[in-house]
Design a protein around this motif. Sequence first.
Motif, mmCIF file in Angstrom:
data_model
loop_
_atom_site.group_PDB
_atom_site.id
_atom_site.type_symbol
_atom_site.label_atom_id
_atom_site.label_comp_id
_atom_site.label_asym_id
_atom_site.label_seq_id
_atom_site.Cartn_x
_atom_site.Cartn_y
_atom_site.Cartn_z
ATOM 1 N N LEU A 189 -4.460 12.293 -16.144
ATOM 2 C CA LEU A 189 -3.912 11.386 -17.156
ATOM 3 C C LEU A 189 -3.491 10.039 -16.584
ATOM 4 N N SER A 190 -3.541 9.907 -15.271
ATOM 5 C CA SER A 190 -3.199 8.617 -14.674
ATOM 6 C C SER A 190 -4.301 7.577 -14.890
ATOM 7 N N TYR A 191 -5.523 8.042 -15.216
ATOM 8 C CA TYR A 191 -6.628 7.103 -15.411
ATOM 9 C C TYR A 191 -7.445 7.359 -16.678
ATOM 10 N N ALA A 192 -7.218 8.481 -17.359
ATOM 11 C CA ALA A 192 -8.026 8.845 -18.533
ATOM 12 C C ALA A 192 -7.535 8.098 -19.771
ATOM 13 N N LYS A 193 -7.963 6.841 -19.899
ATOM 14 C CA LYS A 193 -7.491 5.977 -20.988
ATOM 15 C C LYS A 193 -7.851 6.514 -22.368
ATOM 16 N N TRP A 194 -8.868 7.352 -22.443
ATOM 17 C CA TRP A 194 -9.328 7.872 -23.726
ATOM 18 C C TRP A 194 -8.481 9.044 -24.226
ATOM 19 N N GLU A 195 -7.582 9.562 -23.396
ATOM 20 C CA GLU A 195 -6.786 10.723 -23.784
ATOM 21 C C GLU A 195 -5.499 10.305 -24.498
ATOM 22 N N GLN A 196 -5.034 11.196 -25.405
ATOM 23 C CA GLN A 196 -3.833 10.912 -26.187
ATOM 24 C C GLN A 196 -2.615 10.676 -25.304
ATOM 25 N N PHE A 197 -2.490 11.447 -24.214
ATOM 26 C CA PHE A 197 -1.309 11.362 -23.359
ATOM 27 C C PHE A 197 -1.588 10.595 -22.061
ATOM 28 N N TYR A 198 -2.559 9.699 -22.121
ATOM 29 C CA TYR A 198 -2.832 8.821 -20.975
ATOM 30 C C TYR A 198 -1.554 8.071 -20.579
ATOM 31 N N ASN A 199 -1.282 8.053 -19.266
ATOM 32 C CA ASN A 199 -0.080 7.376 -18.766
ATOM 33 C C ASN A 199 -0.402 6.709 -17.437
ATOM 34 N N PRO A 200 -0.628 5.393 -17.443
ATOM 35 C CA PRO A 200 -0.991 4.692 -16.200
ATOM 36 C C PRO A 200 0.113 4.749 -15.148
ATOM 37 N N GLU A 201 1.350 5.007 -15.581
ATOM 38 C CA GLU A 201 2.452 5.077 -14.623
ATOM 39 C C GLU A 201 2.340 6.274 -13.694
ATOM 40 N N PHE A 202 1.578 7.292 -14.115
ATOM 41 C CA PHE A 202 1.386 8.451 -13.243
ATOM 42 C C PHE A 202 0.721 8.042 -11.933
ATOM 43 N N GLY A 203 -0.097 6.991 -11.984
ATOM 44 C CA GLY A 203 -0.792 6.537 -10.785
ATOM 45 C C GLY A 203 0.143 5.984 -9.733
ATOM 46 N N ASN A 204 1.366 5.610 -10.122
ATOM 47 C CA ASN A 204 2.364 5.073 -9.194
ATOM 48 C C ASN A 204 3.460 6.075 -8.870
ATOM 49 N N SER A 218 9.348 3.782 -21.184
ATOM 50 C CA SER A 218 9.632 2.686 -22.095
ATOM 51 C C SER A 218 8.482 2.373 -23.038
ATOM 52 N N ASP A 219 7.261 2.716 -22.646
ATOM 53 C CA ASP A 219 6.102 2.450 -23.484
ATOM 54 C C ASP A 219 5.801 3.594 -24.441
ATOM 55 N N GLY A 220 6.629 4.609 -24.412
ATOM 56 C CA GLY A 220 6.425 5.740 -25.291
ATOM 57 C C GLY A 220 5.498 6.798 -24.737
ATOM 58 N N HIS A 221 4.975 6.598 -23.517
ATOM 59 C CA HIS A 221 4.112 7.601 -22.893
ATOM 60 C C HIS A 221 4.952 8.825 -22.516
ATOM 61 N N ALA A 222 4.358 9.996 -22.684
ATOM 62 C CA ALA A 222 5.041 11.209 -22.248
ATOM 63 C C ALA A 222 5.164 11.196 -20.736
ATOM 64 N N ALA A 223 6.377 11.337 -20.229
ATOM 65 C CA ALA A 223 6.569 11.312 -18.784
ATOM 66 C C ALA A 223 6.254 12.660 -18.159
ATOM 67 N N MET A 224 6.350 13.710 -18.933
ATOM 68 C CA MET A 224 6.104 15.052 -18.417
ATOM 69 C C MET A 224 5.671 15.941 -19.575
ATOM 70 N N ILE A 225 4.519 16.542 -19.441
ATOM 71 C CA ILE A 225 4.031 17.441 -20.483
ATOM 72 C C ILE A 225 4.291 18.871 -20.013
ATOM 73 N N ASP A 226 5.282 19.501 -20.588
ATOM 74 C CA ASP A 226 5.626 20.865 -20.188
ATOM 75 C C ASP A 226 5.111 21.864 -21.218
ATOM 76 N N ASN A 227 4.833 23.076 -20.783
ATOM 77 C CA ASN A 227 4.477 24.196 -21.664
ATOM 78 C C ASN A 227 3.384 23.824 -22.666
ATOM 79 N N TRP A 228 2.288 23.248 -22.147
ATOM 80 C CA TRP A 228 1.201 22.786 -23.011
ATOM 81 C C TRP A 228 0.662 23.913 -23.882
ATOM 82 N N LEU A 229 0.473 25.092 -23.308
ATOM 83 C CA LEU A 229 -0.121 26.205 -24.044
ATOM 84 C C LEU A 229 0.731 26.606 -25.240
#
Length: 375
Positions: A189-204, A218-229
């Motif tokens: 998700l650090s680079y997958a711009k096409w995904e709903q939960f894309y977050n460029p901040e993960f790359g840093n 601050s941009d509304g991106h999910a910082a942590m996706i827990d318990n996806w299933l």
Amino acid sequence: ISQEDINYYLVYQAQLKEDTRDKRANISDNDENSNNNTNLYKYVPNLNQYPLSLLRNTTTATISSTENNSDKEEEDSYETIPFFWHIPKAAGTTMKNIMTSCYGLTRAERIQHPQSLDIVNGILNMDTHSLKGITSSKEAGIISNNYANLLVSSLLHEASALFTPQKSGQLFTIMRHPIHTSVSLFYYLSYAKWEQFYNPEFGNMTLYEYASSSGSNSDGHAAMIDNWLVRYLSHEERGEISIWHLNFAKEMLETKFVIGLFDHLEESIFRFQYYFGWNHDNHNSSSSGGGNHTAMTKAKKTQCVCNSMKRHFNQHEHAEIVEGSDEWNLLLEKNKYDMELYEFAIDLYERQGNTIFTELLEKRETKKESGLFCE
């Protein structure tokens, strides 16, 4: 698309289908203000209500044996459509390629813009991975009008609305250890711009920083996706989840799913093949679906699957997480519901092996029939 929009969509579609009013939301088709009050509407999943009622319960009888033994009139009236619930980073791409290339199934996926009812490389060019795309696919009747004979989506509840009482869905999936899934998602998700939960901040971020984070940035991106299933099975993608969501997810798996495991990928794929009858010499996409696939014999299908398995690998390479490390323990705690569900899925996989797939596994052990597994 907001969670409120999704809730409104599901409740609204349920009303159109059942022609009844949801007691939790007095929705009127002609209410011009209804779209302004979507926060009042809450879709509460129920296995016996629309849209989940359009999904077939998993039984010990395989789809192929059930439909092959029915009379011609019954077979023409009712059909079961395979529905692959795509869990991110759990061999989903491999499975999709096998179903298209080896079994000649026609699934919907937007290959090019704009989406259309055209077949592109054996795939119907319609989107089933977003709310907007599912709405368009429902309007086009991609299942009811035989444009596709396979459904693939991560949005289980929304995509279930594409089925009908005459063409019900049968869920199957491949489940992976939640910690490894979480780590793969972090890098992906650090680079997958096409995904709903894309977050460029993960790359840093480091993996430890990711595992320690919570909430949104601050941009509304999910910082942590827990318990996806658990979240996607219970339709609670955001916000707090509880034991209720876990128990509902367990009920969903046991009642509606044929289970596959990432760690037993080859056997899982051949279980699906056996269950849906894809290995039959006369099985192809001609009954429904618009693909122009070349029919294969059983032996060629098996060879195709095995060749695809040899090419199976995670294209998005990243560092492996060490079990027992600080990062592992943080992710373990934050994904505790998924971990319990995963253990439940492993047990269910074993139980299905001893019920649904007894004959298949016996043939493998005794080698009574060739072409069922890779050599």
